[in-house]
Design a protein around this motif. Structure first.
Motif, PDB file in Angstrom:
ATOM      1  N   LYS A  47       0.590  -1.098  -0.308  1.00 28.51           N
ATOM      2  CA  LYS A  47       0.124   0.626   0.217  1.00 28.51           C
ATOM      3  C   LYS A  47       0.917   1.719  -0.390  1.00 28.51           C
ATOM      4  O   LYS A  47       0.448   2.139  -0.076  1.00 28.51           O
ATOM      5  N   SER A 134      -7.613  -0.694   4.356  1.00 27.81           N
ATOM      6  CA  SER A 134      -8.776  -0.782   2.783  1.00 27.81           C
ATOM      7  C   SER A 134      -7.747  -0.720   1.925  1.00 27.81           C
ATOM      8  O   SER A 134      -6.524  -0.770   1.755  1.00 27.81           O
ATOM      9  N   ASN A 136      -6.034   0.530  -0.863  1.00 24.63           N
ATOM     10  CA  ASN A 136      -5.736   0.777  -2.169  1.00 24.63           C
ATOM     11  C   ASN A 136      -4.543   1.429  -1.994  1.00 24.63           C
ATOM     12  O   ASN A 136      -4.063   1.164  -0.324  1.00 24.63           O
ATOM     13  N   SER A 142     -10.602   4.503  -1.969  1.00 22.88           N
ATOM     14  CA  SER A 142     -11.128   3.212  -1.094  1.00 22.88           C
ATOM     15  C   SER A 142     -11.989   2.617  -1.916  1.00 22.88           C
ATOM     16  O   SER A 142     -12.307   2.672  -2.578  1.00 22.88           O
ATOM     17  N   HIS A 221      -6.824  12.778   2.709  1.00 24.91           N
ATOM     18  CA  HIS A 221      -6.593  11.496   2.668  1.00 24.91           C
ATOM     19  C   HIS A 221      -7.629  11.227   1.678  1.00 24.91           C
ATOM     20  O   HIS A 221      -9.029  12.127   1.790  1.00 24.91           O
ATOM     21  N   TYR A 222      -8.545   9.495   1.338  1.00 22.08           N
ATOM     22  CA  TYR A 222      -9.258   9.071   0.553  1.00 22.08           C
ATOM     23  C   TYR A 222      -9.501  10.215  -0.780  1.00 22.08           C
ATOM     24  O   TYR A 222     -10.569  10.343  -0.820  1.00 22.08           O
TER      25      TYR A 222
END
Ligand code: TXA
Ligand code: MG
Length: 320
Positions: A47, A134, A136, A142, A221-222
């Motif tokens: 990751k 997650s 990703n 995600s 993030h995300y």
């Protein structure tokens, strides 16, 4: 591999120290044997995840919590009993059997029992707790479909189990219930209103960056690769010829955007959460220079949607 028929082979890969991506009801996880420090290290590598970001340990059954962690505080056991299997992650003391790399050196461990039959069958077949963030690369969107995992991680994973699109579409709610009042560390698929209805008032810790205990709460993030901005209305963008995308909560804008995704034409926050990351993955692939995102109503899972949008937006500074 299809989630149902691939379980025995995937479980063997986990037991051998390999990585398996698998569906949960929230998002796809990247799993490794949580008892095996080297296997867990491979998750961080695949990751490109900073070593300070601890993993969530997944169990097949609620009864496995005390088998692994011993007696837990009554409030933690009560939440597990009420909401597991389900999209709730709880904080407990790190069991001696769990190597420190899994918890990034913390003396606490995040743990949950997913509400997805194939995930629990996989963990049961592996016969070990499964550490899984997650699936990703760090900081990115995600995955809510097996294709997202393959696109994002590819050859870094031995097996990807395909269970179709995930039901909730947004990560679990993380709660620390060890103290006098439960504290929500990350908003997620279990609505805080539901938690409060079950256990009384909960506190939600405001998001902030640089906090080592919950990097899922990092300010940035995300994030999609395309710069994202949270906007308050659906007016057409300035006609400067740039291709922009729009993420609408309920209603598509009249015109002016090159690509549009509507999260829920019924205005249902749960449906919107289920479609959020999928819609962002599509807008990211649509060749637009910027994504304008409209917030959801700040209620139920809508709070978690807005949390993710704010963090995605925080990755970029836009100057027009
Ligand atoms: O829905 C989910 O929770 C998904 C699926 C796969 O279960 N998993 C997930 O994992 O979202 P991940 O790694 O993307 O996010 C886990 C979050 C991180 O922000 C991490 O910092 C936090 O959990 N966390 C892990 N252990 C913790 C601990 N001991 N104390 C506080 N936060 C912790
Ligand atoms: Mg994550």
């Amino acid at each position: 591999m299809p989630a149902e028929s691939g379980i025995a082979e995937a479980a063997a890969v986990l037991r051998d120290g390999g990585l398996v991506a698998f569906p949960t009801e929230t998002v796809y996880g990247l799993g490794a044997n949580a008892l095996d420090a080297r296997a867990a290290a491979r998750i961080f590598e695949a990751k490109a995840r900073p070593s300070f970001d601890p993993l969530i340990t997944h169990l097949a059954d609620t009864a496995d919590l005390e088998k692994l962690a011993g007696p837990v505080p009554a409030a933690v056991a009560a939440l597990a009993g009420r909401f597991w299997p389900g999209p709730l992650t709880l904080i407990v003391d790190r069991p001696a059997a769990i190597p420190p790399i899994v918890t990034s050196g913390l003396d606490t461990m995040a743990v949950r029992v997913p509400d997805e039959a194939s995930a629990r069958a996989l963990i049961r077949a592996a016969g070990v707790p499964v550490a899984a963030p997650s699936a990703n690369r760090f900081g990115q969107l995600s995955p809510t479909r097996a294709e997202h995992v393959v696109r994002g991680l590819g050859a870094a994973v031995e097996v990807v189990l395909d269970g179709g699109p995930t039901r909730c579409g947004i990560e679990s709610t993380i709660v620390d219930a060890r103290g006098p009042q439960p504290v929500v560390l990350r908003l997620g698929a279990l609505a805080v209103e539901e938690l409060a209805a079950a256990v009384g008032p909960v506190r939600v810790r405001p998001g902030h960056s640089g906090q080592p205990v919950a990097p899922g709460t990092l300010a940035a993030h995300y994030a999609p690769r395309t710069p994202l901005r949270v906007v308050s209305g659906v007016e057409p963008p300035p006609g400067d010829g740039r291709r922009r995308g729009f993420l609408a909560f309920q209603e598509a804008p009249a015109a002016g955007y090159a690509a549009v995704e509507v999260l829920s034409s019924d205005g249902d926050v749960t449906e919107a959460a289920a479609r959020l990351f999928d819609a962002l993955h599509r807008l990211d692939a649509a060749g637009v220079t910027e994504i304008h995102a409209e917030p959801a109503p700040e209620e139920g899972v809508g709070r978690a949607i807005n949390d993710r949008l704010r963090r995605a937006a925080a990755t970029w500074d836009t100057v027009d």
